[in-house]
Design a protein around this motif. Structure first.
Motif, PDB file in Angstrom:
ATOM      1  N   LEU A  40       0.850  -1.179   0.000  1.00  0.00           N
ATOM      2  CA  LEU A  40       0.000   0.000   0.000  1.00  0.00           C
ATOM      3  C   LEU A  40       0.889   1.234   0.000  1.00  0.00           C
ATOM      4  O   LEU A  40       1.957   1.247   0.599  1.00  0.00           O
ATOM      5  N   ALA A  76       0.800   5.229   0.989  1.00  0.00           N
ATOM      6  CA  ALA A  76       0.060   6.353   1.591  1.00  0.00           C
ATOM      7  C   ALA A  76       0.829   7.628   1.250  1.00  0.00           C
ATOM      8  O   ALA A  76       0.845   8.047   0.097  1.00  0.00           O
ATOM      9  N   GLY A  77       1.534   8.230   2.210  1.00  0.00           N
ATOM     10  CA  GLY A  77       2.313   9.443   1.918  1.00  0.00           C
ATOM     11  C   GLY A  77       3.599   9.147   1.179  1.00  0.00           C
ATOM     12  O   GLY A  77       4.245  10.041   0.632  1.00  0.00           O
ATOM     13  N   GLY A  78       4.027   7.885   1.203  1.00  0.00           N
ATOM     14  CA  GLY A  78       5.230   7.492   0.477  1.00  0.00           C
ATOM     15  C   GLY A  78       6.528   7.922   1.145  1.00  0.00           C
ATOM     16  O   GLY A  78       7.603   7.726   0.584  1.00  0.00           O
ATOM     17  N   HIS A  79       6.454   8.481   2.331  1.00  0.00           N
ATOM     18  CA  HIS A  79       7.675   9.026   2.922  1.00  0.00           C
ATOM     19  C   HIS A  79       8.506   8.015   3.700  1.00  0.00           C
ATOM     20  O   HIS A  79       9.585   8.335   4.181  1.00  0.00           O
ATOM     21  N   SER A  80       8.024   6.816   3.822  1.00  0.00           N
ATOM     22  CA  SER A  80       8.886   5.722   4.277  1.00  0.00           C
ATOM     23  C   SER A  80       9.098   4.735   3.139  1.00  0.00           C
ATOM     24  O   SER A  80      10.201   4.255   2.909  1.00  0.00           O
ATOM     25  N   LEU A  81       8.025   4.491   2.406  1.00  0.00           N
ATOM     26  CA  LEU A  81       8.094   3.466   1.370  1.00  0.00           C
ATOM     27  C   LEU A  81       8.963   3.887   0.183  1.00  0.00           C
ATOM     28  O   LEU A  81       9.803   3.113  -0.283  1.00  0.00           O
ATOM     29  N   HIS A 123       0.588  14.374   8.900  1.00  0.00           N
ATOM     30  CA  HIS A 123       1.130  14.816  10.186  1.00  0.00           C
ATOM     31  C   HIS A 123       0.806  16.280  10.458  1.00  0.00           C
ATOM     32  O   HIS A 123       0.473  16.656  11.586  1.00  0.00           O
ATOM     33  N   THR A 140       1.610  10.295   6.455  1.00  0.00           N
ATOM     34  CA  THR A 140       0.313  10.082   7.101  1.00  0.00           C
ATOM     35  C   THR A 140       0.484   9.324   8.404  1.00  0.00           C
ATOM     36  O   THR A 140       1.429   8.544   8.578  1.00  0.00           O
ATOM     37  N   ASP A 155       7.708   8.602  15.848  1.00  0.00           N
ATOM     38  CA  ASP A 155       7.107   9.333  16.963  1.00  0.00           C
ATOM     39  C   ASP A 155       5.703   8.864  17.327  1.00  0.00           C
ATOM     40  O   ASP A 155       5.397   8.678  18.514  1.00  0.00           O
TER      41      ASP A 155
HETATM   42  C1  LIG Z   1      13.257  13.089   5.686  1.00  0.00           C
HETATM   43  C2  LIG Z   1      12.287  12.303   6.534  1.00  0.00           C
HETATM   44  C3  LIG Z   1      12.283  12.518   7.904  1.00  0.00           C
HETATM   45  C4  LIG Z   1      11.395  11.806   8.700  1.00  0.00           C
HETATM   46  N1  LIG Z   1      11.416  12.038  10.040  1.00  0.00           N
HETATM   47  C5  LIG Z   1      10.548  11.365  10.830  1.00  0.00           C
HETATM   48  C6  LIG Z   1      10.506  11.596  12.233  1.00  0.00           C
HETATM   49  O1  LIG Z   1      11.231  12.425  12.771  1.00  0.00           O
HETATM   50  N2  LIG Z   1       9.639  10.877  12.965  1.00  0.00           N
HETATM   51  C7  LIG Z   1       8.791   9.974  12.389  1.00  0.00           C
HETATM   52  O2  LIG Z   1       8.021   9.352  13.110  1.00  0.00           O
HETATM   53  N3  LIG Z   1       8.793   9.745  11.083  1.00  0.00           N
HETATM   54  C8  LIG Z   1       9.649  10.414  10.275  1.00  0.00           C
HETATM   55  N4  LIG Z   1       9.638  10.193   8.931  1.00  0.00           N
HETATM   56  C9  LIG Z   1       8.716   9.183   8.371  1.00  0.00           C
HETATM   57  C10 LIG Z   1       7.380   9.820   8.038  1.00  0.00           C
HETATM   58  O3  LIG Z   1       6.686  10.151   9.195  1.00  0.00           O
HETATM   59  C11 LIG Z   1       6.559   8.896   7.145  1.00  0.00           C
HETATM   60  O4  LIG Z   1       5.640   9.705   6.571  1.00  0.00           O
HETATM   61  C12 LIG Z   1       5.833   7.771   7.845  1.00  0.00           C
HETATM   62  O5  LIG Z   1       6.721   6.951   8.527  1.00  0.00           O
HETATM   63  C13 LIG Z   1       5.139   6.887   6.830  1.00  0.00           C
HETATM   64  O6  LIG Z   1       3.933   7.443   6.432  1.00  0.00           O
HETATM   65  P1  LIG Z   1       3.549   7.545   4.904  1.00  0.00           P
HETATM   66  O7  LIG Z   1       2.169   8.031   4.853  1.00  0.00           O
HETATM   67  O8  LIG Z   1       4.558   8.340   4.221  1.00  0.00           O
HETATM   68  O9  LIG Z   1       3.583   5.998   4.495  1.00  0.00           O
HETATM   69  P2  LIG Z   1       4.171   5.227   3.248  1.00  0.00           P
HETATM   70  O10 LIG Z   1       5.601   5.510   3.105  1.00  0.00           O
HETATM   71  O11 LIG Z   1       3.329   5.449   2.079  1.00  0.00           O
HETATM   72  O12 LIG Z   1       3.985   3.748   3.754  1.00  0.00           O
HETATM   73  C14 LIG Z   1       4.754   3.215   4.798  1.00  0.00           C
HETATM   74  C15 LIG Z   1       4.395   1.741   5.023  1.00  0.00           C
HETATM   75  O13 LIG Z   1       3.113   1.627   5.602  1.00  0.00           O
HETATM   76  C16 LIG Z   1       2.216   0.925   4.760  1.00  0.00           C
HETATM   77  N5  LIG Z   1       0.930   1.618   4.849  1.00  0.00           N
HETATM   78  C17 LIG Z   1       0.743   2.938   4.619  1.00  0.00           C
HETATM   79  N6  LIG Z   1      -0.531   3.254   4.871  1.00  0.00           N
HETATM   80  C18 LIG Z   1      -1.151   2.127   5.261  1.00  0.00           C
HETATM   81  C19 LIG Z   1      -2.484   1.826   5.662  1.00  0.00           C
HETATM   82  N7  LIG Z   1      -3.414   2.773   5.740  1.00  0.00           N
HETATM   83  N8  LIG Z   1      -2.770   0.553   6.005  1.00  0.00           N
HETATM   84  C20 LIG Z   1      -1.817  -0.412   5.964  1.00  0.00           C
HETATM   85  N9  LIG Z   1      -0.566  -0.190   5.601  1.00  0.00           N
HETATM   86  C21 LIG Z   1      -0.226   1.075   5.251  1.00  0.00           C
HETATM   87  C22 LIG Z   1       2.856   0.965   3.411  1.00  0.00           C
HETATM   88  O14 LIG Z   1       2.486  -0.165   2.643  1.00  0.00           O
HETATM   89  C23 LIG Z   1       4.312   0.948   3.744  1.00  0.00           C
HETATM   90  O15 LIG Z   1       4.747  -0.344   4.003  1.00  0.00           O
HETATM   91  C24 LIG Z   1      10.502  10.873   8.117  1.00  0.00           C
HETATM   92  C25 LIG Z   1      10.515  10.669   6.737  1.00  0.00           C
HETATM   93  C26 LIG Z   1      11.392  11.374   5.940  1.00  0.00           C
HETATM   94  C27 LIG Z   1      11.376  11.153   4.463  1.00  0.00           C
END
Ligand SMILES: Cc1cc2nc3c(=O)[nH]c(=O)nc-3n(C[C@H](O)[C@H](O)[C@H](O)COP(=O)(O)OP(=O)(O)OC[C@H]3O[C@@H](n4cnc5c(N)ncnc54)[C@H](O)[C@@H]3O)c2cc1C
Lengths: 772, 287
Positions: B30, B32-37, B78, B111, B124
């Motif tokens: 899946l 979502a925001g793509g910021h981990s994936l 967030h 997200t 966090d």
């Molecule tokens: C430069 C940078 C700094 C960051 N600093 C921090 C920080 O200080 N603290 C912190 O906590 N995080 C930090 N992050 C991570 C950020 O918070 C990510 O946004 C978060 O970890 C993942 O959310 P996403 O929506 O981007 O998920 P995605 O990257 O899209 O997905 C992450 C994972 O979750 C799964 N997933 C997503 N949504 C769902 C859903 N609804 N149901 C089931 N599975 C799902 C995906 O399949 C994937 O495996 C940072 C990221 C970056 C790029």
């Protein structure tokens, strides 16, 4: 402020950078912005091992992949393709530098194979289909460990890890140490740093039809030097290569040398007859781009009881990494040449042992040996003051080279042009309200808080390394083109040089275009590094302008039917002295220069100057830092930083401030957070922005900037460099402040970076030692 | 920095997403925001063959009160949690945690659902949500279930989510009046992620005595841990600085953090007590 202001008073005015409107609106053009029809992309397969034999490479699967045009390994390339490395120290060892590994790799990230494909993604996919069998070899990462007997050899073909040893001596050191009433001994290590330009490295090489020539867009600090090195490394004639440095997103020294990827890209472009692009990823930059610092100093300072410094011994173990780039061997020499700092120390013995390890190559990084040197001497001086119970201001003032002693030849045989170190220190004390800071510190200490005040005084040598060129051409319509060999990569040449040319030619800045960065347009040149642009490029420009004015004066005299001695410069051109209404414009002068001239006068209005003042310009300064350390968490806070710099005559104060800000930001990165770490076996541990901490804008403390002006007596504009001043002076000021804060605990030295966990650990150990 | 080839589908509903997950199995992720994936894909640490984007599924984002619970849609970014009036007034610790994640760009894209589903031990949200006793609504092909925080966060990057489930909602009990929440974080100087963090929920009686406390510590292991000894020491006590300090001093009990390049295990154990004290003090001072 506009660029149309009156021409007089331009030198010294804070004029906004003329290059910024384009850059900040995203209209810059970097190497990766250039797209050519039929362009191929390359990707490298890199060694995961810091040191290994290559047993076999199988590229068959990669070659068969759709979109893949070529796959090459070291064995597919002629042995003549190699990174050219000059021998700058007699007898230095130069390891083989094939552009793709042959038989062995000596650092993680060394390129083992290259794939050219229709897209970068396809090229990357294909690299993962290449099978390489390695046999891991023992590796070494730390320079001092690499010197120990029995240490693993970074290059198996050599009998030791020493690349070269050089010594600089002056006076009689043995006698000085024999006569010493006190000797301070310290071991001081400067952290390894990553240059971290915002724009990673990149190249685009495009062949001209029929193999006639080659155009190369390169993210480089010196297009002409890159062209010569490319010609040598590639075995292709220099005069058929055109190197263009488009907009460059920072370099800080790391984009000086010609890296092997560039030779590979050019080779493939010629071989395949198509443009070839390679843009480094951030991860690749971490593994392949010159890093900085990583010098470990074992030092002794001999003094009389009254604080007179009489002798200095320094042994530097400088970590060069595995492969030499053209400028890798340089920074340790720089360290050595300024070892005595601002002080009269007649008896010096400085030895540099430059060491191979299985790590990324080092090279000039903003400061390039200067920050190491300043750190070394300024820590020694503070410790000497503490040991002898002398105030640290007093010990500095007592030993400073005095203004009337310039030009002054130091204990390591280097001549400083001019300076007034006492005045600069006084100004820093005044601006920082130093006595009040000390009072605050003492009160805080009484409350059990850890607060320290630190000082550094330093020199900032600038301009060295060869010549620089400048050409000034008055065009037919009277506007002025300046071609400078000093290729800018963000410094603001287009602004500062236009200020100089416009003021000296008495025209407005928009009448002057500063052009650089294209070997086809610009006469031979050197480039921008080592705080040299204002001194070298500015010097060349100033002399060229003077020559133009002289020729133009003779033409004006002819046009105005007056004697050349009676012609004076006027706004926009020339006039007859005392008869201001009898005047000609630059356009009229140019019209004559390209039209009708009297017999005996050569047509044209262009002058090219190759400038070499044969000496460096020694800027200087004094910094004061106030640091508070939270006892509970070890977390340090830089509460105040006062920076006084003297770079001679200032062309543009805003640009100078910008240079100081940038240098300080990188200096504070070094002081508080940055360090590239390798495991004992050479594995890069901090090869990503996830664990290598660069300072961000929000990490910058408030800065107080001040200046003194000691014009450079040997320079046509009176200028000295300032690009590295911030990173020379700020780290030792912080180091001295941190150590001052920790002095009540009996801690006398910790190496940078001062992270909270490191300081907490030191505090904890000191406290438990006190208790027991 | 160049991900392997992948296919992309924008799901139109949660049902469709679960169907696609079932269809592609292990090969799908899946988005979502793509910021981990996406960073993981660029480094080729993850190479999913199919991305199923949740970004266009209606109704998955937003914050609202649902009885005694704050309901947060999984796709809420967030920045919206950080600036939500509801969160800031009723659960300031949650807004605080959201506001210290990454940087502005990260907070505008990442997200809450992605963060907890990713279950990074240095993230966090999992820490504050553990202290707040949040639960997670998981929608599968054959139904939905709600899982409490301790059963949701299982290990490094591992949650109770089944391969075909979508996290749709995060439910946080709204604390009674007289309680306060807070979050305190030591960020890593490079990544900005958690080195050590502490989240606290303190419930007081009118005299200021602690009726109950929940304290969670992050960065000390594979998932957030409740500081049971700290909580017990607060229970029934007046929330004086001395009581709080003594309780916080036990915050690392039972933890076994790893030393890393930045901080030693000793430092982490020590700093956990400092941040626990800060979080409890702030929570106790909030009305
Ligand atoms: C430069 C940078 C700094 C960051 N600093 C921090 C920080 O200080 N603290 C912190 O906590 N995080 C930090 N992050 C991570 C950020 O918070 C990510 O946004 C978060 O970890 C993942 O959310 P996403 O929506 O981007 O998920 P995605 O990257 O899209 O997905 C992450 C994972 O979750 C799964 N997933 C997503 N949504 C769902 C859903 N609804 N149901 C089931 N599975 C799902 C995906 O399949 C994937 O495996 C940072 C990221 C970056 C790029």
């Amino acid at each position: 402020m506009t660029t149309q202001r009156a021409p007089s008073g331009l030198i010294g005015a804070s004029i906004r950078r003329v290059e910024d409107p384009l850059l900040v609106t995203g209209k810059g053009c970097y190497v990766d912005d250039i797209q050519l029809p039929g362009m191929l992309h390359i990707a490298f397969l890199r060694s995961p091992y810091p040191h290994a034999k290559i047993i076999s490479i199988d590229t068959a699967a990669a070659k068969a992949m759709p979109g893949v045009v070529a796959v090459l390994t070291g064995d597919d390339l002629s042995e003549h393709l190699k990174v050219p490395v000059p021998s700058i120290v007699r007898g230095m060892k130069i390891p083989p530098q094939p552009v793709l590994a042959r038989g062995a790799v000596h650092a993680a990230g060394a390129p083992v194979a290259v794939v050219a494909a229709e897209s970068r993604a396809l090229a990357e996919d294909a690299t993962s289909a290449i099978e390489v069998e390695y046999e891991s070899l023992p590796a070494v990462a730390d320079a001092e460990k690499a010197l120990e007997p029995g240490a693993p050899l970074a290059h198996e073909e050599f009998d030791s890890n020493v690349c070269y040893t050089v010594t600089k001596k002056g006076g009689d050191v043995d006698q000085a140490f024999a006569a010493a009433e006190h000797v301070v001994r310290m071991h001081i290590a400067s952290p390894r740093l990553v240059a971290m330009a915002l724009e990673p490295r990149g190249v685009l090489a495009s062949p001209e039809p029929m193999g006639q020539g080659l155009t190369v867009w390169l993210s480089t600090q010196g297009p002409h030097r890159a062209r010569a090195d490319l010609a040598t490394g590639l075995g292709f004639p220099e005069h058929k290569i055109r190197v263009i440095a488009p907009d460059i997103g920072g370099a800080f020294g790391s984009k000086g040398p010609l890296y092997r990827e560039y030779i590979v890209a050019a080779h493939l472009a010629l071989k395949l007859g198509r443009p070839v692009k390679w843009i480094s990823t951030r991860s690749e930059d971490f593994l392949t781009t010159n890093q900085g610092r990583d010098q470990a100093m074992t030092s002794e300072l001999a003094l009389k009881r009254d604080g007179t410094m009489i002798g200095l011994k320094v042994r530097v173990a400088a970590n060069l990494g595995a492969y030499l780039q053209s400028n890798t061997a340089g920074p340790p020499q720089r360290m050595m040449a300024m070892a005595p700092g601002c002080y009269q120390i007649r008896n010096c013995h400085v030895e540099v042992v430059a060491v191979f390890t299985n790590t990324v190559s080092t090279g000039p990084y903003r400061g390039a040996g200067r920050p190491e040197s300043v750190l070394n001497i300024e820590r020694l001086v503070d410790k000497a003051a503490a040991d002898l119970g002398i105030d640290r201001l007093e010990i500095r003032r007592k030993n400073f080279i005095r203004p009337e002693q310039f030009p002054y030849k130091t204990g390591v045989g280097v001549e400083y042009d001019s300076g007034d170190y006492g005045r600069s220190l006084d100004e820093a004390l005044r601006l920082s309200n130093y006595d009040e800071l000390i009072r605050q510190r003492d009160q805080a200490r009484k409350r059990g808080e850890l607060v320290g005040v630190g000082i550094s005084t330093f020199v900032e040598p600038s301009g060295g390394a060869g010549f620089e060129s400048g050409a000034v051409r008055v065009e037919r319509t009277g506007v002025i083109t300046v071609l400078t060999g000093s290729s800018s990569h963000g410094q603001g040449h287009e602004t500062a040089f236009a200020q100089v040319a416009a003021e000296k030619l008495r025209v407005s800045m928009d009448q002057v275009a500063i052009r650089h960065g294209d070997t086809l347009a610009v006469q031979q040149g050197v480039g921008t590094f080592g705080s040299r642009s204002a001194v070298m490029g500015g010097g060349a420009l100033a002399v060229a302008v003077d020559r133009i004015v002289e020729k133009a004066r003779r033409i004006a005299a002819h046009l105005l039917e007056a004697a050349p001695e009676d012609i004076v410069q006027a706004d926009g051109g020339f006039a007859v002295t005392g008869v201001p209404e009898k005047k000609v414009t630059w356009r009229q002068v140019a019209g004559a220069a390209y039209g009708r001239l009297p017999k005996g006068m050569e047509p044209g209005l262009q002058e090219t100057v190759f400038f070499d003042p044969k000496r460096e310009a020694w800027g200087f300064g004094a910094h004061v830092a106030l640091v508070r350390i939270d006892r509970e968490t070890g977390s340090p806070t830089l509460e105040k930083l006062v920076l006084v710099d003297d770079c001679g005559v200032i062309i543009n104060p805003m640009l100078v401030e910008g240079q100081v800000h940038g240098g300080v930001a990188q200096g504070l990165g070094e002081a508080f957070r940055e360090q590239m770490l390798y495991g004992d076996d050479g594995e890069a541990l901090t090869g990503s922005l996830m664990n290598y901490a660069v300072p961000r804008a929000s990490d910058m403390p408030p800065l107080v900037l001040g200046e003194t002006v000691t014009p450079n007596p040997f320079h046509p504009l009176g200028v000295k460099g300032v690009g590295e001043a911030g990173c020379n002076g700020a780290p030792p000021a912080v180091a001295n402040a941190v150590m001052d804060a920790l002095a009540p605990l009996g801690i006398d030295h910790i190496d940078m970076p001062y992270t909270a966990p490191k300081l907490w650990e030191a505090i904890r150990q000191a406290e438990s030692k006190k208790r027991s | 920095m160049f991900p392997a080839n992948f296919g992309y589908v924008a799901a139109r509903s949660v049902e469709e997403a679960t169907e696609l997950l079932a269809k592609y199995g292990e090969e799908a992720k899946l988005l979502a925001g793509g910021h981990s994936l996406i960073p993981a894909m660029k480094l080729r640490l993850a190479s999913p063959r199919h991305l199923i984007d949740l970004g266009r599924v209606p109704g998955l984002s937003g914050i609202k009160v649902d009885g005694e619970t704050l309901s947060i849609g999984a796709l809420t970014v967030h920045a919206d949690v950080a600036s939500s009036d509801l969160a800031r007034h009723r659960l300031p610790g949650l807004a605080e945690a959201a506001s210290v994640i990454g940087d502005v760009q990260v907070r505008n894209r990442g997200t809450i659902g992605g963060s907890v589903a990713h279950a990074d031990p240095a993230a966090d949200f999992p820490v504050i949500l553990t202290a707040l006793d949040a639960s997670f609504v998981l929608q599968g092909r054959f139904g939905r279930r709600t899982v409490a925080a301790p059963d949701f966060f299982l290990d490094f990057y591992t949650t109770a989510l089944a391969p075909d489930e979508v996290l749709t909602e995060i439910r946080v009990p709204l604390p009674s009046s007289g309680s306060g929440t807070a979050y305190a974080k030591l960020p890593h100087p490079a990544s900005g992620y958690v080195v050590v963090s502490a989240a606290a929920l303190v419930v007081r009686d009118p005299s200021g005595r602690c009726v109950s406390a929940a304290v969670a510590i992050g960065g000390m292991g594979s998932r957030p841990q409740r500081a049971a000894a700290t909580e017990a020491s607060l229970h029934g006590q007046p929330l004086t600085p001395e009581v709080i300090a003594a309780a916080a001093a036990k915050a690392s009990e039972g933890t076994d953090p790893e030393s890393d390049l930045y901080a030693s295990a000793d430092y982490k154990r020590h700093i956990a007590t400092v941040y626990a004290r800060q979080a409890i003090e702030t929570a106790a001072s909030r009305k």
